[in-house]
Design a protein around this motif. Structure first.
Motif, PDB file in Angstrom:
ATOM      1  N   ASP A 643      10.252  26.490  -3.995  1.00 52.26           N
ATOM      2  CA  ASP A 643       9.484  26.792  -2.663  1.00 52.26           C
ATOM      3  C   ASP A 643       9.480  28.471  -2.723  1.00 52.26           C
ATOM      4  O   ASP A 643      10.475  29.118  -2.502  1.00 52.26           O
ATOM      5  CB  ASP A 643      10.580  26.454  -1.444  1.00 52.26           C
ATOM      6  CG  ASP A 643       9.731  26.776  -0.088  1.00 52.26           C
ATOM      7  OD1 ASP A 643       8.516  27.213  -0.091  1.00 52.26           O
ATOM      8  OD2 ASP A 643      10.587  26.637   0.807  1.00 52.26           O
ATOM      9  N   MET A 719      19.626  28.250   1.191  1.00 49.85           N
ATOM     10  CA  MET A 719      18.435  28.187   2.239  1.00 49.85           C
ATOM     11  C   MET A 719      18.199  29.624   2.708  1.00 49.85           C
ATOM     12  O   MET A 719      17.281  29.325   3.515  1.00 49.85           O
ATOM     13  CB  MET A 719      18.885  26.894   3.064  1.00 49.85           C
ATOM     14  CG  MET A 719      18.857  25.433   2.265  1.00 49.85           C
ATOM     15  SD  MET A 719      18.941  24.180   3.417  1.00 49.85           S
ATOM     16  CE  MET A 719      17.510  24.549   4.489  1.00 49.85           C
ATOM     17  N   ASP A 731      15.387  24.526  -4.416  1.00 52.54           N
ATOM     18  CA  ASP A 731      15.991  23.653  -3.603  1.00 52.54           C
ATOM     19  C   ASP A 731      16.525  22.571  -4.145  1.00 52.54           C
ATOM     20  O   ASP A 731      15.906  21.583  -4.759  1.00 52.54           O
ATOM     21  CB  ASP A 731      14.933  23.334  -2.449  1.00 52.54           C
ATOM     22  CG  ASP A 731      15.605  22.324  -1.434  1.00 52.54           C
ATOM     23  OD1 ASP A 731      16.631  22.108  -1.298  1.00 52.54           O
ATOM     24  OD2 ASP A 731      14.688  22.065  -0.465  1.00 52.54           O
TER      25      ASP A 731
END
Length: 810
Positions: A643, A719, A731
């Protein structure tokens, strides 16, 4: 010979107030039942079931019992007229059955087999939907040579069964409609007496309106109630008397006059109540209500909100508090009286709507329990319909060449953005009274030109145009692609609504007709789901029909979470992992043990019909577990979701994916990239099912942490948004038990309708974005082997962990 001849012979209708013996035709889908407490020579309860235009009758000597072990004698008596179901009063002494009669219970009954066959065989099984008698019951004929026909009334074992023989009759000692006891009925006392109200009459305030949606909202925090087919009405009670207002603030106390005395009997200093006026005993439709208002017929008021009580404004309070106040105000009122509480329907939204539709209702209104009361239309109240019905403005009429019919159809419109839009015509549902009423209403409103600015279809040629001020309610089958109704049926004039506030945009947007795709019925298939791409609900279903075989290789027979977007990608969306009662049978459920030791049923898909059934329920995305249901504790895939921070390019992301690949290869694991249809890339590792969740989770966490520590300027394994600045988040949390990741070949609820697609490493190097695949690309894509099939699944063993340790020290 009539089945009511015996009833007629036994009575002198010049003396008794009982109704005359008249057969009636069926009045709807529901068959009524009634129980009358009858203090004749001997106190008993008359149990009556509507069938073939009469009430079949039994005298239950001790009254009904909710205890299944109690078998109550029920002596068959003569059939009674259906009108007897509303009788409460005193039969004069000397007349047959002389004594006091109370309406002890009423409602409708549901035969569980053919009643004719049951009467012949002596076994009737049925379900009662009354205020007091509920659930399954049976009438069984006894064998014997007695002249009278003896039966037994028996309660079946279900959620409504009791343990005490006489609890039912001991608990309920007043009339279900008037609230009177036997003594009050015998003395002919009135059903309601005005209460003393000590505070000023509350003023009218703008009512809260519901927003139409294709499906009810899911999740906790919602209360579901019936959507009524009547007139919205605010009742103000106070020192100044009673006022009954329409939704627009018109004083209709005279038209709703039958409700004034019951409202005046409410025990309070002052109150402002929101609810709906319904025809008859609460089951009539809008057409019946129109007739009742004209002829002074019976009305019922269903209350669903309390805005003011005893000097306190409750509109700022949550619905839970307002409902509690309303229930307190209505406490003690007869459950089948003129003033009733709107019932709350148990279960989630889909199950509530399904139950309402099966019962022949109009739909449900779902309300946020924590929300205050706010005038105007908002999203705290959501309405979902069983049948398609809407209000339209009359813009003109087409003349008829048939004798006695002044027009063949009405030409309709609705106001959208201040302009009148043509919505088609309605030519059915009119009787003589409707023709007379409408032609009288058109008088003096003629105009020479149509009130529409748009080009009109040929069906409007020769029309007589009128000033668009009359509002009518119309039932229809669907909206066409042009936004016009098909097969309209006139239901009545809406005198409570102004023409300028009538919009059918929501109805047209949630419609589009039904279509069968892959053998599954898709409702409102023409409703637009992706506005920018122009894709409809039907297009979504067709995508899943196309990719079903390939997608199910990776998504079948494992727990799945659905991202549902009933209003399209621009509306509200929500995840769902537990199937509701309204889901199609092809969307299956499986028990999964939770962390707390309890068990919950999770959704899984086993066949293409399951994918399409979920699409029918508004599903766009499918998110899958990393394990199949036959070995739920042994994952068969490991996923690293890469991400990127906002400032990073897709080239940065591809470089990160290659480094993850190289690290995995150093550990002896092969991987495949998948562009997610969003902004990220998944690196997927097929696994042999040898390791449990803790092992896979521990490996993935360690791997991500090593890479982040090796390149702290480029990667993070936490996170925290603050630590992602300028970095790619690796992740690893997708590998926890219960976590999900987007399924290969699933659509994404993002502009452009992108699809998550596995690619080869060579393809990834050439791609320019993670959202470059769309439904139109799928047929060509399916002509190639899936990259996920090209790699060998390996297990996480001791040797794999050793290799990870060696790689960490490079």
């Amino acid at each position: 010979m009539s089945s009511l001849d015996t009833y007629r012979r036994k009575r002198d209708f010049d003396v008794t107030p009982e109704p005359r013996a008249e057969l009636v035709e069926a009045g709807g889908d529901r068959l009524s039942f009634v129980v009358q407490k009858h203090d004749a020579t001997r106190l008993h309860y008359d149990f009556r079931l509507e069938w073939k235009g009469v009430l079949l009758s039994w005298a239950v000597t001790k009254g009904p019992s909710a205890d299944p072990s109690e078998k109550r004698l029920a002596v068959r008596t003569e059939d009674h007229p259906v009108a007897y179901g509303a009788f409460e009063g005193t039969i004069p002494e000397g007349q047959y059955g002389g004594g006091t009669v109370m309406l002890w219970d009423n409602g409708w009954w549901e035969p569980l087999h053919d009643p004719e066959e049951g009467l012949k065989q002596g076994k009737l099984h049925f379900r009662l939907h009354g205020a007091r008698m509920k659930g399954g019951w049976a009438l069984v004929r006894m064998r014997g040579k007695e002249k009278r026909e003896n039966w037994l009334l028996i309660k079946e074992r279900d959620d409504f069964a009791g343990r005490s023989a006489d609890a039912l009759t001991n608990k309920h000692k007043t009339s279900v409609t008037t609230g009177r006891a036997m003594r009050a009925i015998a003395a002919d006392k009135p059903a309601a007496r005005p209460a003393t109200h000590g505070m000023a009459l509350p003023r009218f305030r703008e009512v809260q309106l519901a927003t139409l949606k294709d499906a009810p909202p899911a999740g906790d925090g919602w209360q579901h109630e019936a959507k009524f087919d009547g007139y919205r009405c605010l009742i103000a009670v106070g020192k100044g008397g009673v006022r009954l207002y329409t939704r627009n603030g018109k004083d209709w106390s005279d038209r709703f006059g039958a409700l004034c005395d019951p409202a005046a009997a409410l025990e309070c200093d002052a109150a402002l109540i929101d609810g709906e006026v319904i025809a008859g005993g609460g089951g009539g439709d809008f057409s019946t209500l129109q007739k009742a208002l004209k002829e002074g017929g019976e009305l019922t008021y269903y209350a669903f909100d309390c805005l003011h009580l005893d000097g306190k404004d409750l509109t700022g309070k949550p619905l839970t508090e307002r409902r509690a106040a309303l229930e307190g105000l209505f406490d003690g009122l007869p459950p089948r009286g003129v003033m009733r509480l709107s019932p709350v329907i148990e279960g989630d939204g889909d199950a509530a709507l399904d139950a309402m539709c099966r019962a022949g209702g109009e739909g449900i209104v779902s309300k946020r329990m924590d929300a205050p009361y706010r005038g105007g239309r908002g999203r705290a109240w959501i309405k979902s319909k069983c049948s398609r019905r809407a209000e339209f403005v009359v813009a003109g009429w087409s003349p008829s060449d048939k004798r006695g019919r002044p027009f063949s159809s009405l030409l309709l419109g609705s106001y959208e953005g201040g302009a009148l839009v043509y919505r088609g015509r309605v030519g059915a549902g009119f009787d003589g009274d409707a023709f007379d009423e409408l032609m009288a209403a058109f008088s003096g409103s003629d105009r020479k030109t149509p009130p529409f600015d748009e080009d009109l279809p040929a069906e409007t040629r020769g029309a007589k145009w009128v000033t668009p001020r009359l509002v009518v309610e119309v039932e229809y089958t669907e909206f066409t692609a042009e936004g016009r109704i098909r097969h309209g049926v006139y239901k009545g004039l809406r005198e409570d609504k102004e023409a300028g506030e009538v919009s059918a945009r929501a109805e047209a947007a949630t419609d589009g007709g039904d279509e069968k795709i892959g053998g599954v019925r898709i409702s409102s298939a023409g409703r637009v789901v992706y506005p920018d791409a122009g894709l409809t609900k039907g297009d979504v279903a067709r995508h899943y029909e196309t990719v079903a075989e390939r997608m199910l290789e990776y998504a079948a027979d494992r727990p799945v979470s659905l991202l549902r977007c009933p209003e399209g990608i621009e509306g509200e969306s929500f995840f769902q992992k537990h199937a509701g009662k309204g889901f199609p049978d092809a969307v299956k459920s499986m028990p999964v043990e939770e962390k707390d030791g309890g068990t919950e049923d999770y959704i899984y898909i086993a066949a293409p019909e399951g994918l399409l059934g979920a699409a029918q329920m508004g599903t766009i995305e499918f998110h899958i577990w990393g394990a199949a249901r036959d070995r739920i504790e042994r994952p068969d895939r490991m996923v690293f979701d890469l991400d990127p921070d906002e400032g990073l390019s897709f080239a940065d992301l591809k470089k990160a994916a290659q480094e993850v690949r190289e690290g995995l290869e150093a550990c002896g694991l092969e991987s495949v990239p998948m562009v997610t249809g969003g902004k990220g890339v998944h690196v997927i590792v097929p696994l042999r099912r040898v390791a449990e969740w803790d092992t896979v989770k521990g490996f993935s966490k360690t791997f991500a942490t090593i890479l982040a520590e090796r390149h702290p300027d480029r990667y993070t394994a936490t996170m925290s948004k603050a630590k992602r600045k300028g970095r790619v988040f690796i992740d690893w949390l997708r590998n926890e038990r219960g976590a999900t990741a987007i399924a290969p070949y699933s659509l994404r609820a993002r502009p452009g309708a992108p699809v998550a697609v596995p690619v080869t490493w060579d393809e990834l190097a050439k791609l320019e974005a993670a959202n470059g695949f769309h439904p139109a690309d799928m047929k060509a894509r399916l002509g190639r082997d899936c990259p996920l099939q090209s790699v060998k699944a390996r297990g996480i063993s001791g040797a794999t962990v050793d290799a990870l340790d060696a790689w960490s020290r490079e």
